[in-house]
Design a protein around this motif. Structure first.
Motif, PDB file in Angstrom:
ATOM      1  N   TYR A 163      39.246  45.274  27.834  1.00 34.12           N
ATOM      2  CA  TYR A 163      38.645  46.215  28.882  1.00 34.12           C
ATOM      3  C   TYR A 163      38.851  45.772  30.411  1.00 34.12           C
ATOM      4  CZ  TYR A 163      34.835  48.683  31.741  1.00 34.12           C
ATOM      5  OH  TYR A 163      34.542  49.361  32.586  1.00 34.12           O
ATOM      6  N   VAL A 164      38.659  44.538  30.570  1.00 33.04           N
ATOM      7  CA  VAL A 164      39.068  44.007  31.803  1.00 33.04           C
ATOM      8  C   VAL A 164      40.540  44.276  32.166  1.00 33.04           C
ATOM      9  CG1 VAL A 164      38.971  41.788  33.173  1.00 33.04           C
ATOM     10  CG2 VAL A 164      36.951  42.053  31.618  1.00 33.04           C
ATOM     11  N   SER A 222      40.437  47.783  33.272  1.00 33.51           N
ATOM     12  CA  SER A 222      39.969  48.058  34.252  1.00 33.51           C
ATOM     13  C   SER A 222      40.654  47.590  35.671  1.00 33.51           C
ATOM     14  CB  SER A 222      38.369  47.565  34.192  1.00 33.51           C
ATOM     15  OG  SER A 222      38.420  46.353  34.348  1.00 33.51           O
ATOM     16  N   SER A 223      41.293  46.788  35.519  1.00 33.44           N
ATOM     17  CA  SER A 223      41.872  46.130  36.540  1.00 33.44           C
ATOM     18  C   SER A 223      43.213  46.800  37.117  1.00 33.44           C
ATOM     19  CB  SER A 223      42.405  44.576  36.494  1.00 33.44           C
ATOM     20  OG  SER A 223      43.481  44.481  35.372  1.00 33.44           O
ATOM     21  N   THR A 234      43.450  49.360  40.247  1.00 30.95           N
ATOM     22  CA  THR A 234      42.266  49.087  41.066  1.00 30.95           C
ATOM     23  C   THR A 234      42.231  47.672  41.954  1.00 30.95           C
ATOM     24  OG1 THR A 234      41.170  47.874  39.346  1.00 30.95           O
ATOM     25  CG2 THR A 234      40.692  50.110  39.483  1.00 30.95           C
ATOM     26  N   LEU A 238      36.192  50.469  41.559  1.00 31.24           N
ATOM     27  CA  LEU A 238      35.881  50.311  40.041  1.00 31.24           C
ATOM     28  C   LEU A 238      36.603  51.404  39.379  1.00 31.24           C
ATOM     29  CD1 LEU A 238      32.117  50.082  40.630  1.00 31.24           C
ATOM     30  CD2 LEU A 238      33.601  48.102  39.749  1.00 31.24           C
ATOM     31  N   ARG A 239      36.895  51.354  38.147  1.00 32.33           N
ATOM     32  CA  ARG A 239      37.850  52.240  37.284  1.00 32.33           C
ATOM     33  C   ARG A 239      36.827  52.639  36.109  1.00 32.33           C
ATOM     34  NH1 ARG A 239      43.429  51.739  33.841  1.00 32.33           N
ATOM     35  NH2 ARG A 239      43.767  54.087  33.669  1.00 32.33           N
ATOM     36  N   THR A 275      39.068  56.500  39.796  1.00 30.50           N
ATOM     37  CA  THR A 275      38.692  55.375  40.393  1.00 30.50           C
ATOM     38  C   THR A 275      37.861  55.472  41.798  1.00 30.50           C
ATOM     39  OG1 THR A 275      40.839  54.375  39.370  1.00 30.50           O
ATOM     40  CG2 THR A 275      39.840  53.035  41.311  1.00 30.50           C
ATOM     41  N   GLN A 280      33.108  44.731  35.239  1.00 32.47           N
ATOM     42  CA  GLN A 280      34.035  44.734  36.175  1.00 32.47           C
ATOM     43  C   GLN A 280      33.836  44.094  37.409  1.00 32.47           C
ATOM     44  OE1 GLN A 280      35.984  48.497  37.088  1.00 32.47           O
ATOM     45  NE2 GLN A 280      35.255  49.645  35.173  1.00 32.47           N
ATOM     46  N   LYS A 295      36.139  40.447  38.974  1.00 30.17           N
ATOM     47  CA  LYS A 295      36.888  40.655  40.066  1.00 30.17           C
ATOM     48  C   LYS A 295      37.616  39.495  40.863  1.00 30.17           C
ATOM     49  CE  LYS A 295      36.537  45.264  40.461  1.00 30.17           C
ATOM     50  NZ  LYS A 295      37.838  46.054  40.170  1.00 30.17           N
TER      51      LYS A 295
END
Length: 432
Positions: free
Chosen positions: A188-189, A192-193, A196, A201-202, A208, A234, A238
């Motif tokens: 997931y990380v 989500s990265s 972005t 944040l996705r 986004t 998320q 970061k």
């Protein structure tokens, strides 16, 4: 049956082709035999190929016209898809008698010009349809639903172009509205990265959002808690170490999941203390950034390379209900601090995230609610919730929204009048 001008042109061109071919057949068979008779030997001799050339020329012109109109340079698959979409829309509009009638010849009709454009000509998953506006059909175009004319596509938003000459209908393929499923936190990380940076944040494969004030609403079982948990994951992963304060009045999932992280997590007993602490940190940052803003006009905390400071309040309605036991002075001071965060926090990077089942005036003061720039409603909700959180004129799609699915308005994505659909991924590693 009334015919469109495009149909008339098609009938005319193919009539020429058929006539030319029939003439060629008659000439090569009947006419040649007749000319061989002594009585008709003086008949003119004409090359039969001229008729085939006429038929072939008209056919080639039609093919070139079709290819140009359907942008063959993007590939045959694209052209066929483009052609079928416009054809279905034209058929539906014609069947609905949504047309301009020629006053001089009532059996002919003129359908408004239709343009289909895809955001990605390769995937063709999202895009928009433009229909030429006119005085006569302005109201009809404002209310028309095109979903029935599109196969496996859904119209998401509709609005007028800036010059008001076109009605624009945004659409996406239904296949795109399927939930991602992540079995591990690392997957997931990593997802989500993508697409972005440290200040975004996705939410799903299409949306986004920047770090900002967020208002989240949804009934029990709509996926609010899962959504907040994913946003927190998320934030905590970061490259910039943002500061996260979490108030979980019920001391439930958020409290237990993030208690052992670098986030500050409290229950309702320490909520006032946490809000005061957050407010004081915001005032400290405002003081520290005065000289920076003085020399850098229209800049924000990001330009100063500072991390965000986020205050997440889950089940705000429940928390505010518990404040009734406090004195009026304490309640007013707390709400005044929350209002300060909502009003001046954006430029400073101090953001307020509020989640509750209903974000109305009884749950959250209107002055604070209106400053929650990013508004999200998850799951099926009542009309009042949509109109209170978004706007009184919000266009509510008639969809059966499941847990994790909902509507979002955000300046970079969609307006409060025409919110966009969002499909939050399912992280089953959080369900264990």
């Amino acid at each position: 049956m009334k015919k469109t001008y495009r149909m008339i042109r098609g009938i005319l061109s193919y009539s020429i082709i058929v006539t030319a071919i029939l003439t060629w057949l008659v000439y090569t068979t009947v006419y040649t035999k007749i000319k061989q008779q002594p009585l008709f030997s003086t008949l003119p001799t004409v090359s039969s190929n001229i008729f085939l050339m006429i038929a072939l020329s008209v056919f080639i012109i039609n093919i070139i016209s079709w290819c140009y109109r359907n942008k063959i340079w993007y590939g045959l698959s694209f052209s066929l898809n483009h052609y079928n979409m416009i054809l279905n829309i034209r058929k539906q509009i014609k069947q609905a008698r949504f047309e301009t009638i020629n006053n001089f010849e009532s059996k002919y009709v003129h359908i408004p010009k239709i343009i289909v454009q895809f955001d990605d000509n390769g995937k063709r998953e999202t895009g928009f349809i433009k229909i030429r506006n006119s005085i006569k059909f302005d109201k009809q175009l404002e209310q028309v639903r095109l979903d029935g004319a599109l196969k496996r596509c859904i119209i998401e938003r509709r609005f007028l172009s800036q010059d008001r000459n076109w009605y624009i209908f945004e659409f996406y393929r239904i296949d795109l509205f399927t939930q991602e499923n992540f079995h591990s936190k690392s997957d997931y990380v990593e997802w989500s990265s993508k697409e972005t940076d440290a200040y975004h944040l996705r939410l799903d494969n299409r949306s986004t959002i920047p770090l900002h004030h967020i208002g989240l609403s949804g009934q029990t079982g709509s996926g609010k808690t899962f959504f907040l948990e994913m946003l927190c994951i998320q934030i905590l992963n970061k490259k910039i170490e943002h500061t996260l304060y979490i108030i979980d009045p019920k001391k439930a999932d958020l409290f237990h999941i993030f208690k052992e992280t670098r986030a500050t997590v409290v229950d309702r007993n320490k909520s006032l203390e946490t809000i005061s602490l957050f407010h004081s940190k915001m005032i400290e940052r405002q003081t520290a950034l005065q000289s920076f803003f003085l020399n850098n006009h229209n800049k924000t905390y990001k330009d100063a390379n500072l991390p965000a400071i986020i205050l997440l309040v889950d089940e705000f309605g429940s928390l505010r209900e518990s404040w009734k036991l406090l004195s009026k002075k304490e309640r007013d001071e707390t709400e005044s601090k929350l209002a300060d965060i909502a009003f001046i926090g954006r430029q400073l990077g101090c953001f307020l995230w509020i989640s509750t089942q209903q974000l109305n005036a009884q749950t959250l003061p209107t002055s604070i609610r209106e400053q929650l720039v990013i508004k999200i409603v998850l799951g099926a909700s009542d009309e009042q919730t949509y109109r209170t959180l978004f706007s009184s004129s919000v266009e509510i799609p008639l969809l059966d929204l499941k847990a994790g699915q909902g509507l979002i308005s955000c300046p970079s994505i969609a307006t409060v009048d025409h919110p966009k659909m969002v499909n939050i991924p399912y992280c089953n590693f959080l369900d264990t």
